[in-house]
Design a protein around this motif. Structure first.
Motif, PDB file in Angstrom:
ATOM      1  N   SER A 258      -4.919  -0.009  -1.600  1.00  0.00           N
ATOM      2  CA  SER A 258      -6.457   0.210  -1.214  1.00  0.00           C
ATOM      3  C   SER A 258      -6.996   0.749  -2.261  1.00  0.00           C
ATOM      4  O   SER A 258      -8.498   0.577  -2.418  1.00  0.00           O
ATOM      5  CB  SER A 258      -6.274   1.409  -0.395  1.00  0.00           C
ATOM      6  N   ASP A 259      -6.726   0.944  -3.489  1.00  0.00           N
ATOM      7  CA  ASP A 259      -7.507   1.365  -4.682  1.00  0.00           C
ATOM      8  C   ASP A 259      -7.448   0.121  -5.656  1.00  0.00           C
ATOM      9  O   ASP A 259      -8.093   0.261  -6.879  1.00  0.00           O
ATOM     10  CB  ASP A 259      -6.759   2.634  -5.501  1.00  0.00           C
ATOM     11  N   GLU A 260      -7.171  -1.101  -5.203  1.00  0.00           N
ATOM     12  CA  GLU A 260      -7.318  -2.260  -5.804  1.00  0.00           C
ATOM     13  C   GLU A 260      -6.247  -2.484  -7.037  1.00  0.00           C
ATOM     14  O   GLU A 260      -6.203  -3.320  -7.580  1.00  0.00           O
ATOM     15  CB  GLU A 260      -8.860  -2.762  -6.463  1.00  0.00           C
ATOM     16  N   SER A 261      -5.429  -1.724  -7.307  1.00  0.00           N
ATOM     17  CA  SER A 261      -4.426  -1.557  -8.022  1.00  0.00           C
ATOM     18  C   SER A 261      -3.349  -2.870  -7.586  1.00  0.00           C
ATOM     19  O   SER A 261      -3.370  -3.048  -6.434  1.00  0.00           O
ATOM     20  CB  SER A 261      -3.657  -0.498  -8.172  1.00  0.00           C
ATOM     21  N   LYS A 262      -2.931  -3.467  -8.611  1.00  0.00           N
ATOM     22  CA  LYS A 262      -1.741  -4.542  -8.149  1.00  0.00           C
ATOM     23  C   LYS A 262      -0.547  -4.228  -8.809  1.00  0.00           C
ATOM     24  O   LYS A 262      -0.445  -4.203 -10.044  1.00  0.00           O
ATOM     25  CB  LYS A 262      -2.540  -5.715  -8.982  1.00  0.00           C
ATOM     26  N   TRP A 263       0.548  -4.549  -7.718  1.00  0.00           N
ATOM     27  CA  TRP A 263       1.817  -4.181  -8.275  1.00  0.00           C
ATOM     28  C   TRP A 263       2.765  -5.303  -7.933  1.00  0.00           C
ATOM     29  O   TRP A 263       2.767  -6.083  -7.171  1.00  0.00           O
ATOM     30  CB  TRP A 263       2.446  -3.116  -7.365  1.00  0.00           C
ATOM     31  N   TYR A 264       3.815  -5.555  -8.992  1.00  0.00           N
ATOM     32  CA  TYR A 264       4.601  -6.588  -9.060  1.00  0.00           C
ATOM     33  C   TYR A 264       6.240  -5.990  -9.231  1.00  0.00           C
ATOM     34  O   TYR A 264       6.462  -5.268 -10.007  1.00  0.00           O
ATOM     35  CB  TYR A 264       4.271  -7.522 -10.309  1.00  0.00           C
ATOM     36  N   TYR A 265       6.857  -6.527  -8.079  1.00  0.00           N
ATOM     37  CA  TYR A 265       8.104  -5.789  -7.897  1.00  0.00           C
ATOM     38  C   TYR A 265       9.326  -7.260  -7.849  1.00  0.00           C
ATOM     39  O   TYR A 265       9.098  -8.179  -7.209  1.00  0.00           O
ATOM     40  CB  TYR A 265       8.397  -5.037  -6.688  1.00  0.00           C
ATOM     41  N   ASP A 304      -5.233   0.246 -14.950  1.00  0.00           N
ATOM     42  CA  ASP A 304      -6.346  -0.495 -14.831  1.00  0.00           C
ATOM     43  C   ASP A 304      -6.116  -1.613 -13.517  1.00  0.00           C
ATOM     44  O   ASP A 304      -5.151  -2.359 -13.558  1.00  0.00           O
ATOM     45  CB  ASP A 304      -6.362  -1.634 -16.048  1.00  0.00           C
ATOM     46  N   VAL A 305      -7.147  -1.818 -12.762  1.00  0.00           N
ATOM     47  CA  VAL A 305      -7.180  -2.551 -11.566  1.00  0.00           C
ATOM     48  C   VAL A 305      -6.847  -4.064 -11.837  1.00  0.00           C
ATOM     49  O   VAL A 305      -6.631  -4.861 -11.057  1.00  0.00           O
ATOM     50  CB  VAL A 305      -8.108  -2.326 -10.309  1.00  0.00           C
ATOM     51  N   ASP A 306      -7.211  -4.312 -13.026  1.00  0.00           N
ATOM     52  CA  ASP A 306      -7.164  -5.862 -13.477  1.00  0.00           C
ATOM     53  C   ASP A 306      -5.682  -6.300 -13.806  1.00  0.00           C
ATOM     54  O   ASP A 306      -5.456  -7.355 -14.147  1.00  0.00           O
ATOM     55  CB  ASP A 306      -8.325  -5.966 -14.740  1.00  0.00           C
ATOM     56  N   ASP A 307      -4.985  -5.375 -14.186  1.00  0.00           N
ATOM     57  CA  ASP A 307      -3.527  -5.553 -14.679  1.00  0.00           C
ATOM     58  C   ASP A 307      -2.502  -5.533 -13.676  1.00  0.00           C
ATOM     59  O   ASP A 307      -2.688  -4.545 -12.702  1.00  0.00           O
ATOM     60  CB  ASP A 307      -3.327  -4.495 -15.757  1.00  0.00           C
ATOM     61  N   TRP A 308      -1.560  -6.034 -13.749  1.00  0.00           N
ATOM     62  CA  TRP A 308      -0.306  -6.173 -12.795  1.00  0.00           C
ATOM     63  C   TRP A 308       0.502  -5.115 -13.487  1.00  0.00           C
ATOM     64  O   TRP A 308       1.176  -5.180 -14.518  1.00  0.00           O
ATOM     65  CB  TRP A 308       0.379  -7.449 -12.662  1.00  0.00           C
ATOM     66  N   GLN A 309       1.055  -4.227 -12.643  1.00  0.00           N
ATOM     67  CA  GLN A 309       2.057  -3.070 -12.966  1.00  0.00           C
ATOM     68  C   GLN A 309       3.318  -3.853 -12.756  1.00  0.00           C
ATOM     69  O   GLN A 309       3.641  -3.941 -11.230  1.00  0.00           O
ATOM     70  CB  GLN A 309       1.745  -1.798 -12.278  1.00  0.00           C
TER      71      GLN A 309
END
Length: 317
Positions: A258-265, A304-309
């Motif tokens: 919801s905070d526009e952060s992007k996650w990658y598992y 940074d919401v533009d980066d994938w974590q």
């Protein structure tokens, strides 16, 4: 299993005739015969495709294609000769054919896809999305449609007193993979979620067999869903199976919070796929998806919401 069909000639009476009238009939053989095609669904009793294609491959000639709107078959007219045969359902949207000149080279694959098509409604683009190491060059493809197929190595079609019959028994030619990730954290904060499965077979050779996949790996994206109690992520996709060359299979989950952060598992699911009791119906079960709680009111660390974590999730064996 090699299948051989013979439409034997029954012209002994004509061969024995001596009058000019009968002799003319003897030399006036038709160049084509009516053939009854039967699709026997004994290997897939629940199947009911809307249409079927039959390919006949003559030695040294161009392939002939016949279309059936009745999945049980029908009658066609075919030039006399020797053929190899291949049938498969044609009521598909994603699949495409390559090298369709011969039975053994006939290849089924699918169109190129967008890795994050499931997140397109959020405006998330696939450009710059991290890929699993070693799979960056894999083509991203659409999952295939349901596919049934069968083939015959020898079909002899000759003039006969009756209508010769060619019977083929299609069977399921693709694999179904279901995904279940239990005990996922903070799913109530997820705005969008999707997944992918890497190093699956890019194509299938149905004229050789349902296990005859290519060596090339491809990544297949799939839509994911969150359970009503916000504890589980599920997904489902079709694939051609594993490549003929053994590869490592990684399941990847892409999530936007919801905070526009992007996650990658990422999860290594090779063992679950290769040791599945039913290779055509594989259920992948994972425990834990450690999504973070979004940062609010400026407190704590905000990525940074533009980066994938990126997070690699170890699977306990």
């Amino acid at each position: 299993m090699k299948k051989i069909f013979h439409a034997a000639a029954a012209a002994a009476v004509l061969a024995a005739a001596t009058s000019c009238e009968h002799k003319d009939l003897c030399y006036d053989h038709s160049d084509a015969v009516d053939v009854e095609v039967v699709f026997d669904w004994c290997n897939a009793p629940d199947a009911s495709p809307e249409s079927m294609s039959l390919y006949l491959f003559p030695a040294g000639g161009e392939a002939l294609r016949y279309e059936f709107t009745d999945c049980r078959g029908g009658t066609i007219r075919v030039p006399v000769g020797s053929y190899e045969a291949l049938c498969l359902n044609s009521d598909t949207e994603n699949v495409t054919y390559r090298n369709a000149e011969c039975r053994e080279t006939f290849e089924v694959t699918t169109r190129t896809a967008d890795l994050l098509s499931g997140l397109s409604v959020l405006g998330v683009l696939s450009d710059g999305v991290p890929r699993v190491d070693g799979t960056e060059s894999e083509r991203v493809i659409l999952p295939p449609d349901m596919l049934w197929s069968d083939y015959a190595e020898s079909v002899e079609l000759k003039p006969t007193a009756g209508t010769p019959t060619v019977t083929l028994s299609p069977e399921m030619s693709i694999c179904r993979y279901t995904v279940e990730i239990r005990n996922a954290a903070n799913l109530k904060y997820v705005s969008g979620i999707s997944g992918s499965l890497s190093s699956m077979a890019e194509s299938l050779y149905p004229g050789v067999g349902c296990d005859a996949t290519c060596k090339t790996g491809a990544t297949i994206p799939f839509d994911a869903a969150v359970s009503a109690d916000k504890s589980t992520v599920t997904g489902e996709l079709f694939a051609f199976g594993c490549p003929s060359a053994r590869k490592t299979h990684t399941l990847t989950v892409y999530a936007v919070l919801s905070d526009e952060s992007k996650w990658y598992y990422t999860y290594d699911v090779t063992d679950q796929i290769h040791s599945a009791p039913d290779r055509r119906d594989v259920h992948i079960v994972l425990d834990g998806l450690p999504l973070p709680k979004p940062i609010v009111n400026g407190g704590g660390f905000q990525p940074d919401v533009d980066d994938w974590q990126s997070v690699n999730v170890d699977i306990e064996m």
